[in-house]
Design an enzyme around this catalytic site. Structure first.
Site, short mmCIF file in Angstrom:
data_model
loop_
_atom_site.label_atom_id
_atom_site.label_comp_id
_atom_site.label_asym_id
_atom_site.label_seq_id
_atom_site.Cartn_x
_atom_site.Cartn_y
_atom_site.Cartn_z
N ARG A 50 0.83 -1.20 0.00
CA ARG A 50 0.00 0.00 0.00
C ARG A 50 0.87 1.26 0.00
O ARG A 50 1.95 1.27 0.57
CB ARG A 50 -0.88 0.03 1.25
CG ARG A 50 -1.76 -1.20 1.41
CD ARG A 50 -2.49 -1.14 2.74
NE ARG A 50 -3.24 -2.36 3.00
CZ ARG A 50 -3.94 -2.59 4.11
NH1 ARG A 50 -3.97 -1.66 5.06
NH2 ARG A 50 -4.60 -3.73 4.27
N ASP A 52 0.20 5.40 0.97
CA ASP A 52 -0.79 6.24 1.63
C ASP A 52 -1.28 7.37 0.72
O ASP A 52 -0.74 7.59 -0.36
CB ASP A 52 -0.20 6.84 2.90
CG ASP A 52 -0.02 5.80 4.00
OD1 ASP A 52 -0.71 4.76 3.95
OD2 ASP A 52 0.81 6.02 4.89
N TYR A 110 12.61 3.08 -1.76
CA TYR A 110 11.79 4.29 -1.65
C TYR A 110 12.68 5.52 -1.78
O TYR A 110 13.83 5.53 -1.33
CB TYR A 110 11.09 4.35 -0.30
CG TYR A 110 9.89 3.45 -0.18
CD1 TYR A 110 8.61 3.91 -0.52
CD2 TYR A 110 10.01 2.15 0.30
CE1 TYR A 110 7.50 3.09 -0.40
CE2 TYR A 110 8.90 1.32 0.43
CZ TYR A 110 7.65 1.80 0.07
OH TYR A 110 6.56 0.98 0.19
N ARG A 197 8.89 7.50 6.30
CA ARG A 197 8.54 8.87 6.66
C ARG A 197 8.99 9.22 8.09
O ARG A 197 9.40 10.35 8.36
CB ARG A 197 7.04 9.09 6.50
CG ARG A 197 6.60 9.09 5.03
CD ARG A 197 5.08 9.01 4.88
NE ARG A 197 4.40 10.06 5.61
CZ ARG A 197 3.08 10.06 5.83
NH1 ARG A 197 2.32 9.05 5.39
NH2 ARG A 197 2.52 11.06 6.48
#
Length: 249
Positions: A50, A52, A110, A197
């Site tokens: 997933r 966000d 990422y 994050r």
């Protein structure tokens, strides 16, 4: 039935994340609607993970099963004609029946972008985290090295996940700066909910020379209080998902 893998790029600004959900726009739903238009059958797709709301992807991977006669390589073209401008299928290939985009993944990368300027720039508002304060990049790079390797990243995750273990391995962290943009690139065998994050938020605070947060104590204790705030979503990009397959964009 054939198992089709699709490589996807999307701008997540207008979506409430990857996963299909009631009463909110999602990337998964848009692609499933496009598949229905092409094959005339309701089809579930399975993403590598997933993302966000407002998070982007340069190389999201998903797979679905179909008995459609459309040639494999033509699926990308057919789907793109039925997708909004902020989602595109870069490639489509046939994969073995047992392949699953999430469970077959080996490595994920990422990217996180930070705009480090005194004044915000509207053109970057959807694609970078704006930090006004001066940042010490040497401190950030030194602290980032502490995160490389296998660790319990419990302190760097948000509640709401049902994972069996919070132990993950980060293989590499690259931090570069070009003009006013700082880019963080994280490569690992998997990432917890909001892990990237929270790591970025922690490193940014340390780069401001904050003494409130402590990466070593966060890793040792699992205490979320030793890690920094969660950086906003718009700076995050799922760059690449690697498998025991050759997937070309």
């Amino acid at each position: 039935m054939r198992n089709i893998l699709i490589l996807i790029e999307y701008d997540g600004t207008n979506y409430n994340g990857w996963q299909r959900q009631p009463n909110a726009a999602s990337v998964q739903e848009e692609i499933e609607k496009a598949i229905y238009k092409v094959t005339k059958k309701q089809t579930d797709i399975y993403g590598s993970g997933r993302t966000d709301a407002k998070v982007h992807a340069l190389g999201q991977v998903a797979n679905f099963h179909t008995d459609s006669a459309i040639p494999t390589e033509k699926f990308a073209v057919a789907l793109n004609t039925n997708l909004p401008d902020d989602i595109v299928i870069l490639n489509s290939i046939e994969v073995p029946e047992e392949f699953h985009s999430r469970y077959s993944a080996k490595v994920k990368t990422y990217r996180y972008r930070v705009l480090n300027t005194p004044v915000r720039r509207p053109i970057e508002r959807n694609y970078a985290y704006h930090v006004r304060e001066d940042l010490d990049l040497d401190i950030i790079k030194t602290m980032a090295k502490l995160l490389i390797g296998e660790h319990d990243f419990k302190a760097f995750s948000s509640s709401g996940s049902s994972v069996k273990t919070t132990i993950r391995t980060i293989y590499d962290i690259k931090i570069t700066k070009e003009n006013d943009i700082i880019e963080f690139e994280f490569t690992g065998n998997g990432f917890l909910y909001n892990m990237v994050r929270i790591i970025v938020g922690t490193l940014i605070e340390l780069g401001k020379k904050s003494t409130r947060y402590d990466i070593q104590r966060a890793l040792m204790t699992g205490d979320r209080g030793f890690a920094g705030p969660t950086a906003p979503p718009q700076g995050l990009f799922l760059k690449k998902v690697s498998y025991n397959l050759d997937i070309k964009s």
